[in-house]
Write a protein that holds these residues in place. Structure first.
Motif, PDB file in Angstrom:
ATOM      1  N   ILE A 609       1.243  -0.352  -1.743  1.00 33.30           N
ATOM      2  CA  ILE A 609       0.504   0.527  -1.126  1.00 33.30           C
ATOM      3  C   ILE A 609      -0.333  -0.033  -0.043  1.00 33.30           C
ATOM      4  N   GLU A 610      -1.010  -1.001  -0.517  1.00 30.71           N
ATOM      5  CA  GLU A 610      -2.161  -1.758   0.083  1.00 30.71           C
ATOM      6  C   GLU A 610      -1.693  -2.148   1.451  1.00 30.71           C
ATOM      7  N   LYS A 611      -0.338  -2.980   1.335  1.00 29.52           N
ATOM      8  CA  LYS A 611       0.260  -3.662   2.512  1.00 29.52           C
ATOM      9  C   LYS A 611       0.731  -2.775   3.317  1.00 29.52           C
ATOM     10  N   TYR A 612       1.610  -1.708   2.984  1.00 30.32           N
ATOM     11  CA  TYR A 612       2.545  -0.956   3.667  1.00 30.32           C
ATOM     12  C   TYR A 612       2.234   0.613   3.601  1.00 30.32           C
ATOM     13  N   GLY A 613       1.286   1.008   2.633  1.00 31.39           N
ATOM     14  CA  GLY A 613       1.327   2.404   2.608  1.00 31.39           C
ATOM     15  C   GLY A 613       2.156   3.062   1.601  1.00 31.39           C
TER      16      GLY A 613
END
Length: 827
Positions: A609-613
């Motif tokens: 989630i941090e990197k791509y959502g």
RNA sequence: GCCGAAGUGGUGAAAUGGUAGACACGUCAGACUUAAAAUCUGAUGCCUUCAACAGCGUGUGGGUUCGAGUCCCACCUUCGGCACCA
């Protein structure tokens, strides 16, 4: 310049918005004229390590379904909760001294935060946790209800004991002779325990499966677990006594071939011999020491020991004989641990010629073997090798009035004969046993029973519920229930019930908690009933249950048992709790193995989630493959979904045009159709592929011709995207329609678009041409000729690609499948 | 041993008995860039090949059919479940 979609900021914004507006909280009444739809996922144990991507799959899948159904006008009930009692929290407490109530609360907080980030549209207002006194009060109440009806009882029995966890385990929790939880070898122990009489409902647990839409293999596994067998109990008088031994068999046809009897070491007759309740001859006395030793050894054996023995047969002769009334033969009575006390009558008639285990036993102890069945190999000779033991097919010989009969006919005839003579009685045997619910553990619901000074059990009075789990306990395992160390628990019991009264110190199996949680969801804050009857009648049964295949046998069997019991008590109006059920597969680690901390292959949703959502994570997991199959995680592939969502965002900056490309509009309608069909079938991977195809076409149209689709159609696409990528579609929806007048509050409140069949009709249709079944070319046929076989065949045979394959050949057959294919058969 | 599920490119996978490999990853080539990342364009089952509308291809061997990944039979492999259940 391109605007970059900032998933962190956007997802936080809408998560907050939905939460503040209480978007998905249901009123507990189904509005008039609306159809309810109850979607359920197997609530999770909140482990300390938090969510991993495997948890995300089932939650997302059901969330897509929930959003889709809401947009289709259904009243969706989509609750969430925690299966919060259980061993890991307690084991952690043993190690660290941190009370389970603390670790559990922290774990739930972590899980909740992670799930909210995923944008799962749960009805948080009805959140439950099984360790909450407001919940287990009713778990205990249900126990008392069972107790009143005689369905909860105390009994002595051999139980599986885990020396590591210091507790009893249900048969179901013993895996390969080891504790399901910690892997320690399980031993047998005799204890006084509490049981639920699930066997009372055995027949209905079988027949009820006809009512539900479950995967067939799941039903088969349940049936297998229940293990119903039709057979006959045959009585064999014991020589020199007034007793007889009763053997259960499904194959009485082979009874002329019986040469011995084997009892389980735990059989009552064996005890009676050892206790000398049966008069023994001098000769028989001699067998006693050996017999006693064998019984003792069996009790001490672990499951693993038995397994290590494999097929090697052990046993001891009792010194007794029974009479086979069919032919007047004497059969020696043996005991052996290959005969199980819990199945049938715990006594078996040995027919070594036609049962592999009996053969092995007879071989070991030099007991004669008699052939009574001739198999397909027509061999009538002596049986000297395992491979000759015929079990499944053949005709009878050496069996007097059965000779010549096929074995199944012979079975029936023999059963009739035995019954007519009063020597036997047809009966049904089941593998399913009563459910042992006592656990010598702390972190569970206390069994609401107290004992008077004489040791008699009494139910805890209803006004004393919840019968609180004490907090002043010593977690260190001692082999006894941790509750025994609670001063408060004992004082409380004496204060409320009188001097010398003591509490039951065992807690209930956590499967009890999870056998009724789907009922509690419907009315989770009710303090005067486990749930209101009317509310249950409105929302239940569950319309779709998504659950991992690991819960197939136990949880489902127990839940069904509870449902049937509560129906009989007048609380429920239905027979089966879960009308439709499907299974999600496992998300495996990148190495193709099951994700586990020790293997170091765990992927957490937070990092993705941090990197791509969250949208990317959701769509990726749904795109990986069919929901029900196991799929290895591939972080490299996540980028593809990320690109897809970014491109959608870009397209809405430039692709919404007043003038529309007709082909594109038609493609949109095809996409709406495909997605609308795939979602209810849980075929999310192909639905997403369809969305991707449309985006590719839309992009191309903009690039080549600078025309896209208009705002209305652009909105329609957003709506079918919304269940999959709720954040992105909300963001675009809100900015795209910022100037619109009657804007809905959210894309998720919009109505699901319908495709227009007229838009799907093509002017020209490509028809494939085969010659002798091999692809040789294709022709375009105008729509109006599509059903005109003559025209199509003419076009096909004159197609330049095809003529060379027809040269010098004669067409002997022409096949035309309308709109698809022409096959020319030539010679 | 018994019950169940599944075998398709380099990878994840599509495909009401009707164009096998959709969609995506990866790889290769190119554009942009000092460079890299990101992004974009094109190619990409295997094989012969300058190129293929040629041949071969859905675990193996048979069969049914005008036509089979799909249906039938036998077998092999992998994964789940049960396992001395009479």
């Amino acid at each position: 310049m391109k605007k970059i979609y900032d998933h962190i900021q956007v997802e936080e914004k809408w998560q907050k918005f939905w939460e503040e507006e209480n978007f998905f909280q249901q009123t507990d009444v189904v509005p008039a004229g609306m159809e309810k739809d109850y979607l359920l996922f197997a609530f999770a144990y909140p482990s300390g390590s938090g969510l991993h991507v495997g948890h995300v799959e089932s939650k997302t899948a059901l969330d897509i379904l929930a959003r889709f159904k809401r947009m289709n006008g259904k009243h969706v009930f989509f609750p969430v909760g925690w299966d919060a009692f259980g061993l890991p929290a307690e084991n952690y407490a043993v190690k660290t001294g941190v009370p389970p109530v603390v670790t559990t609360k922290n774990a739930i907080d972590t899980f909740r935060r992670q799930i909210k980030r995923l944008g799962i549209s749960y009805d948080w207002a009805n959140e439950i946790a099984t360790n909450h006194p407001g919940y287990y009060k009713w778990t205990q109440w249900l126990f008392l209800k069972m107790y009143q009806k005689g369905l909860a009882y105390r009994g002595k029995g051999m139980v599986n004991w885990c020396p590591q966890d210091q507790t009893v385990l249900a048969n179901e929790q013993v895996v390969n002779g080891k504790c399901e939880r910690c892997g320690t070898q399980v031993i047998q122990k005799e204890l006084e325990q509490w049981y639920f009489k699930i066997t009372e409902y055995t027949e209905e647990l079988i027949s009820g499966l006809d009512q539900v839409d479950w995967p067939k293999p799941t039903k088969e596994q349940q049936l297998h677990w229940i293990g119903k067998k039709n057979g006959i109990e045959i009585e064999y008088p014991v020589e020199g006594t007034d007793q007889s031994i009763i053997c259960f068999t499904t194959r009485p046809d082979t009874n002329f071939g019986a040469t011995f009897i084997v009892l389980a070491p735990e059989h009552q007759f064996v005890r009676d011999i050892l206790d000398k309740k049966i008069p023994l001859t001098e000769e028989q006395e001699k067998h006693l020491p050996k017999l006693a030793r064998y019984v003792q050894q069996t009790a001490e054996k672990t499951e693993l020991d038995r397994q290590a023995e494999g097929k090697r047969k052990t046993g001891v002769f009792t010194g007794f004989y029974v009479l086979n009334r069919l032919n007047g033969k004497k059969l020696p009575v043996w005991i052996s641990d290959f005969v199980l006390a819990g199945f049938g009558t715990g006594a078996v008639v040995g027919v070594p010629g036609h049962d592999l285990r009996d053969f092995q036993f007879a071989r070991t102890f030099d007991i004669p073997v008699i052939r009574v069945v001739v198999g397909p190999d027509k061999n009538e000779g002596e049986i000297t090798d395992e491979s000759q033991v015929q079990e499944e097919a053949g005709h009878m010989i050496n069996s007097e009035f059965l000779n010549g009969l096929e074995i199944h006919e012979a079975t029936e005839k023999m059963m009739d004969f035995l019954e007519d003579n009063g020597w036997g009685k047809r009966t049904v045997s089941y593998k399913l046993r009563d459910w042992l619910i006592s656990r010598q553990r702390y972190w569970g619901a206390p069994i609401p029973i107290v004992y008077d000074p004489q040791g008699n059990a009494h139910p805890v009075k209803e006004e004393h519920l919840p019968w609180m789990l004490p907090t002043d306990v010593d977690f260190k395992p001692t082999g006894e229930s941790p509750l025994k160390s609670s001063k408060e628990f004992f004082e409380r019991t004496e204060r409320l019930y009188g001097k010398g009264w003591t509490p039951e110190c065992d807690t209930m199996d956590t499967f009890v908690d999870s056998s009724w949680y789907y009922l509690r969801y419907t009315d989770s804050r009710n303090e005067s009933a486990f749930a209101d009857k009317e509310k249950m009648a409105k929302l239940l049964p569950v319309d779709m249950y998504l659950i991992g295949p690991e819960h197939i046998v136990l949880h489902l069997l127990y839940s069904r048992f509870f449902t049937k019991f509560l129906r009989d008590e007048g609380y429920l109006t239905f027979d089966e709790p879960f009308m439709k059920m499907r299974h999600q597969g496992m998300i495996l680690g990148p190495d193709g193995k099951k994700m586990s901390k020790s293997k170091g292959n765990v992927i957490t949703p937070d990092e993705i989630i941090e990197k791509y959502g969250a949208d990317t994570l959701r769509v990726y997991e749904m795109f990986m493959g069919p929901l029900e199959s196991d799929k290895p995680w591939d972080t490299g592939s996540v980028i593809g979904v990320y690109r897809f969502l970014q491109r959608i965002y870009q397209l809405y900056q430039t692709g919404v045009t007043e003038k529309e490309a007709p082909g594109l509009v038609s493609a949109l309608h095809a996409t709406i159709k495909k997605v609308s069909e795939d979602i209810p079938e849980l075929k999310f991977n192909t639905a997403i592929a369809a969305l991707m195809i449309f985006i590719n076409q839309w992009e191309e149209s903009i690039k080549k011709a600078k025309v896209g689709i208009n705002a209305e159609n652009a909105n329609a696409f957003l709506k079918i995207l919304a269940p999959f990528a709720p954040f992105l579609s909300e963001e675009i929806y809100q900015s795209l329609n910022s100037s619109a007048k009657n804007l809905k509050k959210s894309v998720h409140y919009e109505e699901w678009p319908k495709h227009d069949p007229k838009q799907l009709i093509q002017e020209k249709v490509v028809v494939v041409i085969q010659v002798n079944g091999k692809l040789r070319g294709e022709v375009e046929i105008p729509q109006e000729d599509i059903n005109n076989q003559e025209v199509v065949i003419a076009a096909a045979t004159s197609s330049p690609q095809v003529t060379k394959w027809l040269e010098g050949k004669e067409i002997v057959k022409e096949i035309y499948v309308a709109g698809r294919v022409v096959n020319l058969v030539v010679k």
